[in-house]
Write a protein that holds these residues in place. Structure first.
Motif, PDB file in Angstrom:
ATOM      1  N   ILE A  43      -5.109   6.278   6.468  1.00  0.00           N
ATOM      2  CA  ILE A  43      -4.679   5.321   5.439  1.00  0.00           C
ATOM      3  C   ILE A  43      -5.233   5.697   4.072  1.00  0.00           C
ATOM      4  N   VAL A  44      -6.468   6.161   4.055  1.00  0.00           N
ATOM      5  CA  VAL A  44      -7.124   6.488   2.781  1.00  0.00           C
ATOM      6  C   VAL A  44      -6.602   7.838   2.295  1.00  0.00           C
ATOM      7  N   ASP A  45      -5.993   7.828   1.113  1.00  0.00           N
ATOM      8  CA  ASP A  45      -5.515   9.054   0.495  1.00  0.00           C
ATOM      9  C   ASP A  45      -5.806   8.990  -1.000  1.00  0.00           C
ATOM     10  N   GLY A  46      -5.326   9.947  -1.737  1.00  0.00           N
ATOM     11  CA  GLY A  46      -5.592   9.989  -3.167  1.00  0.00           C
ATOM     12  C   GLY A  46      -4.978   8.828  -3.932  1.00  0.00           C
ATOM     13  N   ALA A  47      -3.769   8.392  -3.509  1.00  0.00           N
ATOM     14  CA  ALA A  47      -3.114   7.282  -4.203  1.00  0.00           C
ATOM     15  C   ALA A  47      -3.898   5.983  -4.051  1.00  0.00           C
ATOM     16  N   LEU A  48      -4.373   5.717  -2.814  1.00  0.00           N
ATOM     17  CA  LEU A  48      -5.150   4.496  -2.591  1.00  0.00           C
ATOM     18  C   LEU A  48      -6.465   4.547  -3.351  1.00  0.00           C
ATOM     19  N   PHE A  49      -7.075   5.710  -3.365  1.00  0.00           N
ATOM     20  CA  PHE A  49      -8.338   5.840  -4.085  1.00  0.00           C
ATOM     21  C   PHE A  49      -8.130   5.640  -5.587  1.00  0.00           C
ATOM     22  N   GLY A  50      -7.070   6.198  -6.133  1.00  0.00           N
ATOM     23  CA  GLY A  50      -6.785   6.015  -7.561  1.00  0.00           C
ATOM     24  C   GLY A  50      -6.446   4.578  -7.904  1.00  0.00           C
TER      25      GLY A  50
END
Length: 335
Positions: free
Chosen positions: A59-66
């Motif tokens: 679930i955790v990817d770059g988009a969610l982190f940003g």
């Protein structure tokens, strides 16, 4: 409008003695708020990392982190001032420390919409200035220095104003009355001394230490000229104007207190139910003294026996144990 006047007027058309916040105090409050926002960002960042690490890896990817970082930035830069001004009466931590407060342009409490507008404009063109940072900073400082009430761009758009909540100086009591003027003050006719002139005298006596010479002496003489024109008799001897003004003001207060006391006495006599009961003052704690020692009872004395009452009937004879003597015989020879 003076430089230290916020220009606020109450609903009764009375100008309020409130100072507008200027560039220096507002920059100091901003620095304190930046430290508070930095600490809030670190705390929320730790919480965000814990939440992201607890989620599944797919679930955790770059988009969610940003997206999480963007939400964190909005909460710190926009949510902090809006929430603080909403629940702290128009004040953030920096404004609380410096003694500032955000109000509406008419002096009323600031609303959520106005706080949100101030925060959005501040983030966009003032601090941190997402749109042309250097140019927006120069424009913001120029607006604050040129505005008569020291407002920034966010205040102009939202219709708000930042004012001081603390007085500019210490309010001192009026100077004491000179003893030689006490008798003269008791004979004054204060009928034509109105409340406005008395208030001006009180403000002058309370703030004359803030005035510089020769303005302090000039203003005192002008006030004394106005007071002497509506009072009589004239003073018996020459003294400084503040001494005369203090004597007149003290005598006016003494007479007002006397009239108030008589009015309350009449009210208490006619309508005792309207008079509040006096406050019960607790008696001081007193340790009771020990009771005095009882005197020892006197030693018991023997009372004399009471005499026997007289007998009502004759006492019966007591039988004797002796044998009666035998009668002498006639034929007995003499011995």
């Amino acid at each position: 409008m003076t430089w230290a006047d916020a220009g606020l007027v109450s609903g009764e058309a009375v100008e309020l003695d409130v100072r507008a916040a200027r560039l220096g105090s507002r920059v100091l409050a901003l620095l304190i708020d930046l430290v508070a926002q930095l600490m809030a960002a670190l705390l929320l960042g730790v919480v965000l990392m814990v939440v992201l690490l607890s989620l599944p890896g797919d679930i955790v990817d770059g988009a969610l982190f940003g997206a999480s970082q963007t939400v964190l930035l909005i909460l710190v830069l926009v949510g902090y001032p809006v929430l603080m001004e909403r629940f702290a009466g128009g004040r953030t931590l920096g404004k609380l420390a410096v003694g500032l407060r955000v109000v509406r342009a008419d002096g009323g409490p600031v609303g959520v919409g106005q706080s949100l507008t101030r925060a959005l404009v501040g983030v966009a063109v003032e601090w941190p200035g997402l749109v042309l940072p250097l140019l927006s900073w120069v424009a913001s400082v120029t607006v604050m220095l040129s505005d008569p009430r020291g407002r920034r761009l966010g205040d102009l758009v939202a219709g708000t104003l930042v004012v001081h909540t603390r007085g500019a100086g210490i309010w001192r009591p009026a100077p004491p009355v000179v003893p030689p003027l006490l008798g003269w003050a008791g004979t004054l006719d204060l009928t034509w001394l109105d409340d406005g002139l008395a208030l001006a005298v009180r403000q002058y006596l309370g703030r004359m230490h803030q005035l510089a010479e020769p303005d302090r002496t000039r203003l005192g003489r002008e006030l004394w000229a106005e007071v002497s024109a509506v009072t009589s008799p004239p003073p018996p001897w020459a003294a400084p104007a503040p001494a005369y003004l203090a004597a007149v003001l003290a005598e006016r207060g003494r007479r007002a207190a006397y009239r108030l006391g008589r009015t309350r006495l009449v009210t208490a006599t006619l309508w005792p139910e309207l008079t509040p009961p006096p406050l019960a003052i607790p008696a001081p704690l007193v340790v009771p003294a020990p009771p005095p020692a009882m005197p020892a009872p006197p030693a018991a004395t023997l009372r004399p026996a009471a005499p026997a009452p007289p007998a009502l009937w004759p006492a019966a004879p007591v039988p004797s144990t002796r044998q009666p003597a035998a009668p002498a015989r006639a034929d007995a020879p003499d011995r």
